[in-house]
Motif scaffolding. Structure first.
Motif, PDB file in Angstrom:
ATOM      1  N   GLY A 176     -29.163   4.097  39.732  1.00 46.31           N
ATOM      2  CA  GLY A 176     -28.344   2.645  39.095  1.00 46.31           C
ATOM      3  C   GLY A 176     -27.826   2.060  40.169  1.00 46.31           C
ATOM      4  N   ALA A 177     -26.447   1.407  40.691  1.00 48.94           N
ATOM      5  CA  ALA A 177     -25.813   0.341  40.736  1.00 48.94           C
ATOM      6  C   ALA A 177     -25.511   0.262  41.832  1.00 48.94           C
ATOM      7  CB  ALA A 177     -24.197   0.226  40.047  1.00 48.94           C
ATOM      8  N   ALA A 178     -25.706   1.783  43.244  1.00 51.21           N
ATOM      9  CA  ALA A 178     -25.564   1.780  44.904  1.00 51.21           C
ATOM     10  C   ALA A 178     -26.970   2.167  44.584  1.00 51.21           C
ATOM     11  CB  ALA A 178     -24.934   2.907  44.369  1.00 51.21           C
ATOM     12  N   GLN A 179     -28.106   1.566  44.384  1.00 49.67           N
ATOM     13  CA  GLN A 179     -29.744   1.518  45.454  1.00 49.67           C
ATOM     14  C   GLN A 179     -29.382   1.491  46.220  1.00 49.67           C
ATOM     15  OE1 GLN A 179     -33.019   1.207  42.046  1.00 49.67           O
ATOM     16  NE2 GLN A 179     -31.629   0.722  40.813  1.00 49.67           N
ATOM     17  N   ASP A 180     -28.389  -0.242  46.485  1.00 47.94           N
ATOM     18  CA  ASP A 180     -28.936  -0.309  48.409  1.00 47.94           C
ATOM     19  C   ASP A 180     -27.757  -0.548  49.112  1.00 47.94           C
ATOM     20  OD1 ASP A 180     -30.681  -1.514  47.548  1.00 47.94           O
ATOM     21  OD2 ASP A 180     -29.973  -3.457  46.292  1.00 47.94           O
ATOM     22  N   ALA A 181     -26.185   0.796  48.940  1.00 48.03           N
ATOM     23  CA  ALA A 181     -25.953   1.405  49.622  1.00 48.03           C
ATOM     24  C   ALA A 181     -25.934   2.948  50.661  1.00 48.03           C
ATOM     25  CB  ALA A 181     -24.554   1.204  48.500  1.00 48.03           C
ATOM     26  N   GLU A 182     -25.284   2.712  51.549  1.00 43.62           N
ATOM     27  CA  GLU A 182     -26.060   3.899  52.137  1.00 43.62           C
ATOM     28  C   GLU A 182     -23.681   4.418  52.509  1.00 43.62           C
ATOM     29  OE1 GLU A 182     -27.841   5.780  53.522  1.00 43.62           O
ATOM     30  OE2 GLU A 182     -28.884   3.904  51.553  1.00 43.62           O
TER      31      GLU A 182
ATOM     32  N   ARG B  54     -10.890  -4.678  52.142  1.00 43.41           N
ATOM     33  CA  ARG B  54      -9.410  -5.560  51.359  1.00 43.41           C
ATOM     34  C   ARG B  54     -11.044  -6.602  50.407  1.00 43.41           C
ATOM     35  NH1 ARG B  54      -4.659  -7.574  54.519  1.00 43.41           N
ATOM     36  NH2 ARG B  54      -3.897  -5.879  54.756  1.00 43.41           N
ATOM     37  N   ASN B  55     -12.450  -6.388  50.626  1.00 40.43           N
ATOM     38  CA  ASN B  55     -13.351  -7.542  50.154  1.00 40.43           C
ATOM     39  C   ASN B  55     -14.450  -5.911  49.732  1.00 40.43           C
ATOM     40  OD1 ASN B  55     -12.185  -9.751  50.821  1.00 40.43           O
ATOM     41  ND2 ASN B  55     -12.524  -9.372  53.008  1.00 40.43           N
ATOM     42  N   THR B  56     -14.039  -4.681  49.503  1.00 39.99           N
ATOM     43  CA  THR B  56     -14.865  -3.635  48.766  1.00 39.99           C
ATOM     44  C   THR B  56     -15.459  -4.398  47.205  1.00 39.99           C
ATOM     45  OG1 THR B  56     -14.573  -2.242  50.144  1.00 39.99           O
ATOM     46  CG2 THR B  56     -15.043  -1.602  48.307  1.00 39.99           C
ATOM     47  N   THR B  57     -16.691  -4.548  47.795  1.00 36.74           N
ATOM     48  CA  THR B  57     -17.647  -4.801  46.395  1.00 36.74           C
ATOM     49  C   THR B  57     -16.924  -3.551  45.735  1.00 36.74           C
ATOM     50  OG1 THR B  57     -18.839  -5.625  47.557  1.00 36.74           O
ATOM     51  CG2 THR B  57     -19.463  -5.453  45.039  1.00 36.74           C
ATOM     52  N   ILE B  58     -16.630  -3.806  44.090  1.00 32.98           N
ATOM     53  CA  ILE B  58     -16.386  -3.004  43.407  1.00 32.98           C
ATOM     54  C   ILE B  58     -17.556  -3.291  41.592  1.00 32.98           C
ATOM     55  CG2 ILE B  58     -14.602  -2.347  41.822  1.00 32.98           C
ATOM     56  CD1 ILE B  58     -12.421  -2.904  44.458  1.00 32.98           C
ATOM     57  N   VAL B  59     -17.893  -2.780  41.340  1.00 32.66           N
ATOM     58  CA  VAL B  59     -19.001  -3.106  40.454  1.00 32.66           C
ATOM     59  C   VAL B  59     -18.967  -1.570  39.519  1.00 32.66           C
ATOM     60  CG1 VAL B  59     -20.002  -4.380  41.387  1.00 32.66           C
ATOM     61  CG2 VAL B  59     -20.557  -2.022  40.965  1.00 32.66           C
ATOM     62  N   PRO B  60     -19.539  -2.191  37.744  1.00 33.70           N
ATOM     63  CA  PRO B  60     -18.966  -1.095  36.686  1.00 33.70           C
ATOM     64  C   PRO B  60     -20.465  -0.209  37.023  1.00 33.70           C
ATOM     65  CG  PRO B  60     -18.981  -3.398  36.078  1.00 33.70           C
ATOM     66  CD  PRO B  60     -19.472  -3.630  37.758  1.00 33.70           C
ATOM     67  N   ALA B  61     -20.135   0.939  36.670  1.00 32.25           N
ATOM     68  CA  ALA B  61     -21.317   2.107  36.891  1.00 32.25           C
ATOM     69  C   ALA B  61     -22.580   0.933  35.769  1.00 32.25           C
ATOM     70  CB  ALA B  61     -21.532   3.107  36.357  1.00 32.25           C
ATOM     71  N   ALA B  62     -24.122   1.623  36.587  1.00 37.00           N
ATOM     72  CA  ALA B  62     -24.476   1.108  35.943  1.00 37.00           C
ATOM     73  C   ALA B  62     -25.211   2.162  34.760  1.00 37.00           C
ATOM     74  CB  ALA B  62     -26.370   0.701  36.514  1.00 37.00           C
ATOM     75  N   LEU B  63     -25.170   3.193  34.966  1.00 39.90           N
ATOM     76  CA  LEU B  63     -25.322   4.086  34.122  1.00 39.90           C
ATOM     77  C   LEU B  63     -24.516   4.532  33.492  1.00 39.90           C
ATOM     78  CD1 LEU B  63     -28.113   5.754  36.388  1.00 39.90           C
ATOM     79  CD2 LEU B  63     -28.740   4.406  35.164  1.00 39.90           C
ATOM     80  N   GLN B  64     -24.603   4.489  31.572  1.00 38.36           N
ATOM     81  CA  GLN B  64     -23.381   5.695  31.292  1.00 38.36           C
ATOM     82  C   GLN B  64     -23.680   6.868  30.171  1.00 38.36           C
ATOM     83  OE1 GLN B  64     -20.637   4.385  31.156  1.00 38.36           O
ATOM     84  NE2 GLN B  64     -20.659   2.631  32.208  1.00 38.36           N
ATOM     85  N   GLN B  65     -24.092   6.923  29.425  1.00 38.25           N
ATOM     86  CA  GLN B  65     -24.687   7.759  28.707  1.00 38.25           C
ATOM     87  C   GLN B  65     -25.074   8.779  29.483  1.00 38.25           C
ATOM     88  OE1 GLN B  65     -22.935   8.529  25.910  1.00 38.25           O
ATOM     89  NE2 GLN B  65     -21.760   6.370  25.771  1.00 38.25           N
ATOM     90  N   ASP B  66     -26.176   8.315  29.674  1.00 40.01           N
ATOM     91  CA  ASP B  66     -27.252   9.206  30.403  1.00 40.01           C
ATOM     92  C   ASP B  66     -26.950   9.658  32.153  1.00 40.01           C
ATOM     93  OD1 ASP B  66     -28.834   9.444  27.955  1.00 40.01           O
ATOM     94  OD2 ASP B  66     -30.060   7.634  28.317  1.00 40.01           O
ATOM     95  N   ALA B  67     -25.964   8.892  32.440  1.00 35.97           N
ATOM     96  CA  ALA B  67     -25.945   8.987  33.595  1.00 35.97           C
ATOM     97  C   ALA B  67     -25.843  10.537  34.085  1.00 35.97           C
ATOM     98  CB  ALA B  67     -24.521   8.215  34.528  1.00 35.97           C
ATOM     99  N   GLY B  68     -25.132  12.017  33.561  1.00 41.25           N
ATOM    100  CA  GLY B  68     -24.858  12.964  33.919  1.00 41.25           C
ATOM    101  C   GLY B  68     -26.384  13.925  33.861  1.00 41.25           C
ATOM    102  N   LEU B  69     -27.654  13.070  32.470  1.00 41.93           N
ATOM    103  CA  LEU B  69     -28.296  13.875  32.981  1.00 41.93           C
ATOM    104  C   LEU B  69     -29.369  13.451  33.365  1.00 41.93           C
ATOM    105  CD1 LEU B  69     -29.916  13.484  28.815  1.00 41.93           C
ATOM    106  CD2 LEU B  69     -28.839  15.339  30.174  1.00 41.93           C
ATOM    107  N   ILE B  70     -29.404  12.108  34.434  1.00 40.46           N
ATOM    108  CA  ILE B  70     -30.218  11.253  35.193  1.00 40.46           C
ATOM    109  C   ILE B  70     -29.602  11.925  36.709  1.00 40.46           C
ATOM    110  CG2 ILE B  70     -30.399   9.633  36.705  1.00 40.46           C
ATOM    111  CD1 ILE B  70     -30.555   8.299  33.669  1.00 40.46           C
ATOM    112  N   GLY B  71     -27.647  12.063  37.079  1.00 42.07           N
ATOM    113  CA  GLY B  71     -27.799  12.189  38.046  1.00 42.07           C
ATOM    114  C   GLY B  71     -28.147  14.309  37.593  1.00 42.07           C
ATOM    115  N   ALA B  72     -28.088  15.041  36.674  1.00 40.89           N
ATOM    116  CA  ALA B  72     -28.664  16.014  37.752  1.00 40.89           C
ATOM    117  C   ALA B  72     -29.895  16.641  37.359  1.00 40.89           C
ATOM    118  CB  ALA B  72     -27.815  17.085  36.147  1.00 40.89           C
TER     119      ALA B  72
END
Length: 304
Positions: A125-131, A278-296
């Motif tokens: 999703g949207a955080a692939q490059d974040a640690e 104050r400059n933290t990047t703030i973005v929408p989630a890339a995964l919506q309906q299937d986020a729970g499934l994919i996360g599990a």
């Protein structure tokens, strides 16, 4: 290619999916979470649906890496229990892993649903490059998944990230948890609908409240602006606490889009303690309906 089953248990619906090692949902289904029956009976139905899904893909259980389960908290991942989720009162102190194990000879992994969704955003999703990031879901309630130093932060029993019960304004009314002025009591989708309904003297959904605010209803716009400010306060608290490089925001309320994200970024840019925060990047989630499934399923794929 390897495969895992993801099960996302909610208060009204349980979603089930078969997900490959690239995070692709090959097949999915859902069934009502029937709270009129005992949890073991509901688990029997879930297991039956899982087996049917596997069979429909011409696969065998032995080909699966395992099963991942996301469920609302409070829970206890050490003992495998769903402990006391407000929206699943009939499931309190229920041994979900033991019950599922009656049906499968596979590894079964269990985490809070928001924690699992955070892992999904990291995986595909949207955080692939974040640690260092926090995933926030704002819908019926508010929850978070915390990923820092390259791994999930889950806490002693799997309940880290229950941020909906930060106290934002003690004068804000009594939350179901017993405290007054919790973040989710003031700023969730449920909170927006409740407050708008009180203002207008009729039942109003959160979506209708946002629509009314956008078309110039002064009282509702003031309400929505106040909610956005509360969401900003919560985000600043998370930034000051965890020093993330990224906030990912999902859930139904996030669908309002730019008005919400602009308001959060403006608030964070003024009020985060650390200038870099104050400059933290703030973005929408890339995964919506299937986020729970994919996360599990990610709980399995990113472990085995």
């Amino acid at each position: 290619m390897s495969y895992a089953v993801g099960i996302d248990i909610g208060g009204t619906k349980t979603a089930i999916g078969l997900i490959d090692s690239a995070g692709v949902v090959l097949a999915k289904t859902s069934l009502p979470t029937d709270q009129s029956v005992q949890p073991d009976e509901m688990v029997d139905r879930i297991a039956k649906a899982v087996k049917e899904l596997i069979t429909a893909q011409n696969m065998k259980e032995s080909e699966l890496l395992g099963i991942g389960v996301g469920a609302p908290g409070p829970l206890n991942t050490k003992t495998g229990h769903i402990v006391k989720p407000p929206n699943l009162p009939g499931w309190w102190d229920f041994p979900i892993l033991k019950s599922l194990s009656r049906h499968f000879d596979l590894p079964i992994t269990f985490e809070n649903d928001a924690t699992a969704a955070a892992l999904a955003e990291k995986w595909v999703g949207a955080a692939q490059d974040a640690e260092h990031f926090v995933f926030i879901t704002i819908s019926t309630g508010i929850g978070a998944g915390i990923y820092t130093h390259g791994k999930l932060l889950t806490g002693a029993t799997g309940n880290a990230g229950d941020v909906g019960h930060f106290v934002i304004d003690p004068a804000g009314g009594k939350c179901v948890c017993g405290q007054s002025g919790c973040w989710e009591y003031l700023a969730s989708g449920t909170a927006i609908a409740r407050q708008a309904s009180t203002l207008l003297g009729r039942e109003v959904s959160s979506k209708e409240a946002f629509d009314l605010a956008a078309t110039g209803d002064v009282a509702i716009k003031e309400l929505v602006d106040g909610v956005f400010r509360y969401i900003g306060i919560g985000c600043v608290t998370l930034i000051n606490t965890f020093d993330p490089e990224l906030l990912v925001i999902g859930g139904g309320v996030s669908q309002v889009g730019a008005p919400l994200f602009d308001a959060i970024r403006d608030y964070v840019s003024e009020h985060a303690l650390n200038p870099s925060g104050r400059n933290t990047t703030i973005v929408p989630a890339a995964l919506q309906q299937d986020a729970g499934l994919i996360g599990a399923a990610a709980l399995v794929h990113m472990t085995y």
